[in-house]
Design a protein around this motif. Structure first.
Motif, mmCIF file in Angstrom:
data_model
loop_
_atom_site.group_PDB
_atom_site.id
_atom_site.type_symbol
_atom_site.label_atom_id
_atom_site.label_comp_id
_atom_site.label_asym_id
_atom_site.label_seq_id
_atom_site.Cartn_x
_atom_site.Cartn_y
_atom_site.Cartn_z
ATOM 1 N N ARG A 120 0.642 -0.974 -0.094
ATOM 2 C CA ARG A 120 0.045 -0.057 0.093
ATOM 3 C C ARG A 120 0.828 1.209 -0.076
ATOM 4 N NH1 ARG A 120 -5.267 -2.117 1.316
ATOM 5 N NH2 ARG A 120 -6.076 0.042 1.928
ATOM 6 N N ASP A 121 2.178 1.312 -0.121
ATOM 7 C CA ASP A 121 3.008 2.310 -0.237
ATOM 8 C C ASP A 121 3.994 2.064 -1.537
ATOM 9 O OD1 ASP A 121 4.755 4.357 0.155
ATOM 10 O OD2 ASP A 121 5.722 3.852 2.170
ATOM 11 N N PRO A 122 3.423 3.161 -2.164
ATOM 12 C CA PRO A 122 3.914 2.975 -3.782
ATOM 13 C C PRO A 122 5.566 3.819 -3.631
ATOM 14 C CG PRO A 122 2.464 4.682 -3.857
ATOM 15 C CD PRO A 122 2.240 3.905 -2.631
ATOM 16 N N LYS A 123 5.915 4.225 -2.489
ATOM 17 C CA LYS A 123 7.384 4.538 -2.469
ATOM 18 C C LYS A 123 8.240 3.325 -2.210
ATOM 19 C CE LYS A 123 6.596 7.637 0.771
ATOM 20 N NZ LYS A 123 5.243 7.669 0.843
ATOM 21 N N CYS A 127 7.726 -4.831 -4.436
ATOM 22 C CA CYS A 127 6.593 -5.350 -3.929
ATOM 23 C C CYS A 127 6.125 -6.212 -5.093
ATOM 24 C CB CYS A 127 5.676 -4.545 -3.610
ATOM 25 S SG CYS A 127 3.931 -5.264 -3.332
ATOM 26 N N ASN A 128 6.215 -7.546 -5.284
ATOM 27 C CA ASN A 128 5.903 -8.357 -6.170
ATOM 28 C C ASN A 128 4.280 -8.388 -6.695
ATOM 29 O OD1 ASN A 128 8.421 -9.290 -7.016
ATOM 30 N ND2 ASN A 128 8.382 -10.857 -5.454
ATOM 31 N N LYS A 129 3.579 -8.025 -5.881
ATOM 32 C CA LYS A 129 2.148 -7.913 -5.861
ATOM 33 C C LYS A 129 1.753 -6.859 -6.640
ATOM 34 C CE LYS A 129 -0.469 -9.515 -2.915
ATOM 35 N NZ LYS A 129 -0.930 -10.689 -3.478
ATOM 36 N N ARG A 130 2.620 -5.692 -6.565
ATOM 37 C CA ARG A 130 2.378 -4.501 -7.611
ATOM 38 C C ARG A 130 3.255 -4.607 -8.668
ATOM 39 N NH1 ARG A 130 4.862 -0.584 -5.298
ATOM 40 N NH2 ARG A 130 5.168 -1.109 -3.300
ATOM 41 N N GLY A 131 4.173 -4.943 -8.684
ATOM 42 C CA GLY A 131 5.079 -5.151 -9.818
ATOM 43 C C GLY A 131 5.901 -6.456 -9.583
ATOM 44 N N ARG A 132 5.410 -7.389 -10.513
ATOM 45 C CA ARG A 132 6.396 -8.786 -10.641
ATOM 46 C C ARG A 132 7.619 -8.766 -11.071
ATOM 47 N NH1 ARG A 132 3.728 -13.188 -14.608
ATOM 48 N NH2 ARG A 132 1.788 -12.414 -13.771
ATOM 49 N N GLY A 133 8.459 -9.242 -9.917
ATOM 50 C CA GLY A 133 9.943 -9.447 -10.186
ATOM 51 C C GLY A 133 10.704 -8.368 -9.345
ATOM 52 N N THR A 134 9.940 -7.493 -8.850
ATOM 53 C CA THR A 134 10.738 -6.305 -7.846
ATOM 54 C C THR A 134 11.106 -6.926 -6.514
ATOM 55 O OG1 THR A 134 8.453 -5.520 -7.144
ATOM 56 C CG2 THR A 134 9.304 -4.592 -9.128
ATOM 57 N N GLY A 135 10.692 -8.014 -5.952
ATOM 58 C CA GLY A 135 10.958 -8.439 -4.617
ATOM 59 C C GLY A 135 9.960 -8.262 -3.565
ATOM 60 N N CYS A 136 10.126 -8.605 -2.371
ATOM 61 C CA CYS A 136 9.295 -8.559 -1.323
ATOM 62 C C CYS A 136 9.695 -7.918 -0.122
ATOM 63 C CB CYS A 136 8.711 -9.894 -1.085
ATOM 64 S SG CYS A 136 7.591 -9.924 0.331
ATOM 65 N N ALA A 137 9.398 -6.677 0.169
ATOM 66 C CA ALA A 137 10.014 -5.900 1.214
ATOM 67 C C ALA A 137 9.515 -6.459 2.570
ATOM 68 C CB ALA A 137 9.614 -4.568 1.010
ATOM 69 N N ALA A 138 8.417 -7.359 2.596
ATOM 70 C CA ALA A 138 7.812 -7.715 3.683
ATOM 71 C C ALA A 138 8.783 -8.799 4.353
ATOM 72 C CB ALA A 138 6.618 -8.210 3.690
ATOM 73 N N ILE A 139 9.486 -9.515 3.697
ATOM 74 C CA ILE A 139 10.003 -10.718 3.996
ATOM 75 C C ILE A 139 11.368 -10.532 4.790
ATOM 76 C CG2 ILE A 139 11.564 -12.803 3.357
ATOM 77 C CD1 ILE A 139 9.442 -13.282 0.983
ATOM 78 N N THR A 140 11.990 -9.392 4.446
ATOM 79 C CA THR A 140 13.342 -9.036 5.328
ATOM 80 C C THR A 140 12.715 -7.651 6.082
ATOM 81 O OG1 THR A 140 13.871 -7.703 3.371
ATOM 82 C CG2 THR A 140 14.886 -9.624 3.566
ATOM 83 N N GLY A 141 11.512 -7.118 6.047
ATOM 84 C CA GLY A 141 10.835 -6.283 6.733
ATOM 85 C C GLY A 141 10.085 -6.358 7.911
ATOM 86 N N THR A 142 9.158 -5.681 8.065
ATOM 87 C CA THR A 142 8.328 -5.837 9.135
ATOM 88 C C THR A 142 7.141 -6.827 8.873
ATOM 89 O OG1 THR A 142 8.656 -3.664 10.102
ATOM 90 C CG2 THR A 142 6.488 -4.768 10.793
#
Length: 328
Positions: A120-123, A127-142
């Motif tokens: 929910r934060d485009p900054k 986020c693979n859900k918004r852009g496939r192949g970009t990664g997942c910030a949640a896995i290493t984040g909160t």
């Protein structure tokens, strides 16, 4: 918010004719408009479908036929739901405030987007859900509130719906129409776990529209419960939830059972492993505990959300105790 065109339609055929890859349907808009304001969704055109004839709620023999534009409040207030689907009513009332329930539609609720802060934060780029192949910030984040079931190395976002958890336990069926005709999809097959395509969340094809949800009524004598565990008592999403319904024999043997889990999975989760343990067993704490362990056996937690495994197990056990009257 990105500028967009707005069109209101009154016929389903007109809605389908307006649909293309740049357009979104607009009904209650309770999540959609927030995501547009945040720049997560950027449709070029909104097709207002609120005037389509998809509002009714009707009992048809052993099912309840719910128009996709029926609001959550209308469904919660329906006398058949109160009498024959009480745990669906509980899930609806625990979903949101009365103001939101009066706006949000059933079709929209099934399609609501994840509450993942990174989605929910485009900054946030990853986020693979918004852009496939970009990664997942949640896995290493909160990721305290994220999923432990149905995850992949590409996405661990939790599905937020409450009522879908009860509906998936009931084997509800989604009615869909589109340019290629009508089709019916069991809710158990409607959602897609993320795999390597987290941006594809369900079985809807481009331009298709949900027209109704067909909900089987509970069998006579069934007892049911929806238990939602959250950080605060109102306006909060589930850390774990359980939707359970059983039919007990006179000997306290479980003749029929349905179990859904929420707050712990990337999709509304049907706990078939728990149902297999419970069916034909005599109701009791040991059986409930074994069923809960079976339901979470495939969990893949991360450091901050590992507590959800035990929390979900306890939630299911408590719900089954409530239904059957079995004490600890």
């Amino acid at each position: 918010m990105q500028p967009f065109d707005y069109v209101r339609v009154r016929e389903i055929s007109a809605a389908l004719a307006e649909a293309d890859s740049s357009a979104d349907y607009l009904a209650g808009g309770t999540t959609q408009l927030d995501l547009m304001k945040d720049g997560v969704l950027r449709p070029r055109r909104l097709i207002d479908i609120t005037r389509l004839p998809l509002h009714g709620i009707e009992e048809r023999q052993d099912t309840l036929f719910v128009g996709a534009l029926a609001t959550m409040e209308e469904l919660a207030a329906d006398p058949v739901v109160g009498r024959r689907l009480p745990f669906v009513r509980e899930a609806l009332l625990r979903s949101a405030s009365a103001q939101l329930r009066n706006m949000a539609t059933i079709g929209g609720n099934l399609l609501q987007r994840t509450r993942c802060r990174y989605f929910r934060d485009p900054k946030v780029h990853a986020c693979n859900k918004r852009g496939r192949g970009t990664g997942c910030a949640a896995i290493t984040g909160t990721h305290r509130s994220h999923a432990v079931l149905g995850t992949s190395e590409h996405c661990i976002a939790t599905h937020a719906s409450d009522v879908a958890v009860a509906l998936i336990a009931l084997d509800a069926v989604v009615h869909i129409t589109g340019a290629q005709g009508d089709r019916d999809v069991p809710l158990t097959g409607f959602y897609r776990t993320p795999g390597d395509t987290p941006d594809i969340e369900n079985d809807l094809r481009p331009g298709e529209l949900i027209t109704a949800v067909e909900v089987p009524l509970l069998p006579p004598g069934a007892r049911s419960d929806y238990l939602k565990v959250r950080d605060r008592m109102s306006f909060e999403f589930a850390l774990a939830s359980a939707a359970a319904a059983v039919v007990l024999g006179d000997d306290d043997v479980i003749r029929w059972v349905r179990v859904g889990l929420g707050g712990v999975a990337t999709v509304p989760w049907r706990a078939v492993e728990a149902e297999a343990v419970l069916t034909g067993s005599r109701a009791g704490i040991e059986v409930f505990t074994n069923a809960a362990r079976a339901a979470l056996a495939g969990a893949e937690p991360h450091p901050q959300n590992a507590f959800k495994v035990e929390l979900a197990q306890r939630t299911l056990v408590r719900s089954l105790q409530t239904i059957t009257g079995v004490s600890a």
